[in-house]
Design an enzyme around this catalytic site. Structure first.
Site, PDB file in Angstrom:
ATOM      1  N   SER A 155       0.792  -0.654   0.507  1.00 50.40           N
ATOM      2  CA  SER A 155      -0.129  -0.163  -0.057  1.00 50.40           C
ATOM      3  C   SER A 155       1.129   1.106   0.108  1.00 50.40           C
ATOM      4  O   SER A 155       2.045   0.913   0.638  1.00 50.40           O
ATOM      5  CB  SER A 155      -0.866   0.134   1.199  1.00 50.40           C
ATOM      6  OG  SER A 155      -1.091   0.763   1.301  1.00 50.40           O
ATOM      7  N   TYR A 168      -2.101  -0.835  10.509  1.00 52.50           N
ATOM      8  CA  TYR A 168      -2.315  -1.103   9.102  1.00 52.50           C
ATOM      9  C   TYR A 168      -1.081  -0.008   8.322  1.00 52.50           C
ATOM     10  O   TYR A 168      -0.124  -1.271   7.367  1.00 52.50           O
ATOM     11  CB  TYR A 168      -3.658   0.192   8.482  1.00 52.50           C
ATOM     12  CG  TYR A 168      -3.909  -0.296   6.962  1.00 52.50           C
ATOM     13  CD1 TYR A 168      -4.262  -1.755   6.268  1.00 52.50           C
ATOM     14  CD2 TYR A 168      -3.240   0.614   5.833  1.00 52.50           C
ATOM     15  CE1 TYR A 168      -4.242  -1.877   5.060  1.00 52.50           C
ATOM     16  CE2 TYR A 168      -3.006   0.521   4.603  1.00 52.50           C
ATOM     17  CZ  TYR A 168      -3.552  -0.941   4.263  1.00 52.50           C
ATOM     18  OH  TYR A 168      -4.142  -1.223   2.775  1.00 52.50           O
TER      19      TYR A 168
END
Length: 496
Positions: A155, A168
Site C-alpha cells: 500500500s 495498517y
C-alpha cells in the site's frame, strides 16, 4: 513472463476488491485461477466469473478453469491446503498474488484488549499471512523448477506514514521491505514484487472520508492497479520491485535509482569507482511503450489519433535524455496540431508528415541520459515542451530538458500558460510596481497567471472576463476590479 492461456495462478483475498479484479484480469488472459478467500459465497461467485471468462480460451478441459478454496490466511494449515489443491488441479504454479488485507477495526490508542481480534489480527492478515503465502509459493516454485512470479499487495501507506491507522501502515511497510528483500530469488527464476496503490474504491477504501480522498486526488482507478500488477508480472527485469500508484503521480517505481544508490552496499573494489547514475538503466526499462500519434488530419482529436506501442530504442544518442512521463498537458492547441493548422503547405504536403507524435508538454522523471550528458542525472524530475508529450516515454535533446523540484501536475500549467504570462509581463510589457495592469480574458490559464504575477509585483489589477463564476474566481485571486463584459462595456467599465 508472457501471460498466455494455460498458466495458473493462486490469488488470496480474491473474493472482493483488488484480489477480485486481478483474478478476472488473469482470466481475461486465459489463466487458470484458484480463488482463495474466507468468504465462501463471494469466493464461489468470483470463481464462477473466472470460469466464464476462461471459457473464451478453453473448451472441454476435463477440469475446472477456476476453483474456490475457503481459507483463513492466518492459519498455516489452511494456506498449505490451498496450495495443495491448486497443485492437484493444475499441476503447477506460475503466479501467486497475495492480496488479502484488512484495516485495524479499533483505533490503536483506544484499544484496551490484547489485540487478538484487533491490531494483532490486522498484522497477522496483512503481514504474517503474506510472509507465509510467499514462503509456500517459493517452495512450490522451487520444487517445480519452473519460473514463477509472486505479487504481494502492499500500500502507499507502507511507503509513508498513515496517521489514521498506524497498525495498517506498519504492517504494509513490513510487506514492502519483506518483498524488496527477496530480489535475489530472481537467480532461481522466481520474481517477487510488491504493488503499492494509494486509495482504491473498495470496501476498505469506502470507509475513509470522501474529503480526505479528494485531497489525495481521488480514488485510484482499479484499471490502473490491474495495469500495474500485470506490468510486474510480465516485465522480466522486475524483482524485488515496488510499484507505487497514485492519481497524483501515476505509476512509478520506488525508490528512485538515486535514492537507492544511497544505501546499496558495494564491494571495496567497486566502491573505489565513481558511481554513475547517468548510464541508461536498460535493465530497468521496458522493451516497448505506448504513445499517441496523429494518423489523419482532423480537428476531431479522437478521430485524428490512436494509441500505438513502439520499441524503446536503447542506447539513446549521446546528447539526448530519456524521460519517463508522469503527467502531460492538454491544450486547445492540440486540435490545431492534429488538424495540421500549424504546418504550411497543401493537404497533400501535410499528409506526407503523417504519422506524427501528439502532445506539447510533459513532466516526468529522467530514466536515462546519453554518454555526453554530464549536467543531468537519472532520477531527476524534469519537464519538456516539445512534440511527443502524450507518451509513456520521450527521448529529447538534453537542451530541451527543464529540471524541476518535483514531478507534480501543477508544473504542467506553468510551462505554456505560466511562461507566456511571465514573458508577456516582464519582457514584452516591462512591468513595474505600483501601476495599473489590465489583463483581458483573465479567467483562462494564462490570464490567471498574469493577474497573480501582477499582484505579486505590487500592482493594481483590472481584469476582464465573461460570466459570474469567472468574475468570482478572479476576485478570489485578488483582482482589484473585475469587468464582466457580458453585463458591462469594457471601454467604459473602468475609469481609472
Amino acid at each position: 513472463m508472457e501471460l498466455k492461456p494455460g498458466l495458473s495462478a493462486l490469488v488470496s483475498g480474491a473474493a472482493s476488491g483488488i484480489g477480485k479484479a486481478l483474478s478476472l484480469a488473469l482470466a481475461g488472459k486465459g489463466v487458470f485461477v484458484t480463488v482463495v478467500d474466507f468468504s465462501e459465497e463471494r469466493g464461489k461467485e468470483v470463481a464462477s466469473l473466472v470460469e466464464k471468462e476462461n471459457s473464451k480460451f478453453h473448451g472441454n478441459l476435463g477440469f475446472p478453469s477456476a476453483i474456490f478454496v475457503k481459507c483463513d490466511v492466518t492459519n498455516t494449515r489452511d494456506i498449505t491446503l490451498a496450495f495443495e489443491k491448486h497443485l492437484a488441479t493444475y499441476g503447477g504454479l506460475d503466479i501467486c498474488i497475495n492480496s488479502a488485507g484488512i484495516s485495524n477495526p479499533v483505533p490503536f490508542q483506544k484499544d484496551e484488549t490484547d489485540g487478538t481480534k484487533t491490531w494483532r489480527h490486522t498484522i497477522n492478515v496483512n503481514l504474517i499471512a503474506v510472509v507465509d503465502c510467499t514462503r509456500l509459493a517459493i517452495k512450490t516454485m522451487q520444487a517445480l523448477q519452473k519460473p514463477g512470479v509472486i505479487i504481494n499487495l502492499g500500500s502507499a501507506a507502507g511507503l509513508y506514514p498513515a496517521y489514521v491507522d498506524p497498525i495498517y501502515s506498519g504492517s504494509k511497510a513490513g510487506v514492502v521491505m519483506f518483498t524488496r528483500s527477496l530480489a535475489p530469488y530472481k537467480r532461481q527464476g522466481i520474481r517477487v514484487n510488491v504493488l503499492c496503490p494509494e486509495f482504491v474504491q473498495t470496501e476498505m477504501g469506502e470507509k475513509l472520508g470522501h474529503r480526505f480522498i479528494s485531497l489525495m486526488g481521488g480514488f485510484v482507478p482499479m484499471e490502473m492497479v490491474v495495469k500495474g500488477a500485470l506490468e510486474l508480472i510480465m516485465d522480466k527485469s522486475r524483482a524485488g520491485s515496488c510499484l507505487w500508484i497514485t492519481n497524483r503521480r501515476g505509476m512509478e517505481y520506488w525508490p528512485t535509482p538515486i535514492e537507492e544508490a544511497k544505501y546499496l552496499l558495494r564491494s571495496s573494489a567497486s566502491s573505489r569507482k565513481k558511481i554513475s547514475l547517468q548510464a541508461p538503466l536498460s535493465t530497468q526499462l521496458p522493451p516497448s511503450f505506448e504513445k499517441v500519434v496523429v494518423h489523419t488530419l482532423s480537428h476531431h482529436f479522437r478521430d485524428a489519433t490512436h494509441i500505438v506501442r513502439v520499441p524503446l530504442k536503447l542506447p539513446i544518442e549521446s546528447d539526448h535524455v530519456l524521460l519517463k512521463i508522469i503527467y502531460a498537458g492538454v491544450n486547445a492547441s492540440d486540435v490545431n496540431f492534429s488538424s495540421g493548422r500549424y504546418f504550411q503547405g497543401s493537404n497533400k504536403d501535410l499528409s506526407s508528415l503523417l504519422p506524427f507524435d501528439a502532445g506539447f508538454e510533459a513532466v516526468g522523471i529522467i530514466a536515462a541520459v546519453g554518454d555526453s550528458v554530464s549536467d543531468l542525472k537519472v532520477g531527476t524530475p524534469a519537464a519538456v515542451m516539445t512534440y511527443g508529450g502524450y507518451a509513456e516515454f520521450i527521448t529529447v535533446p538534453s537542451k530541451h530538458i527543464l529540471p524541476i523540484g518535483r514531478p507534480d501536475p501543477e508544473v504542467i500549467a506553468m510551462l505554456t500558460s505560466g511562461l507566456t504570462a511571465s514573458i508577456a509581463l516582464d519582457k514584452a510589457g516591462q512591468m513595474e510596481s505600483r501601476k495599473v495592469v489590465l489583463v483581458t480574458a483573465a479567467a483562462g490559464g494564462t490570464g490567471q497567471f498574469a493577474v497573480q504575477l501582477a499582484k505579486l509585483a505590487g500592482n493594481k489589477v483590472v481584469a476582464t472576463c465573461g460570466g459570474k463564476e469567472k468574475a468570482r474566481l478572479l476576485k478570489e485571486l485578488g483582482v482589484d476590479r473585475v469587468i464582466d463584459y457580458k453585463i458591462e462595456d469594457i471601454k467604459t467599465g473602468y475609469s481609472g
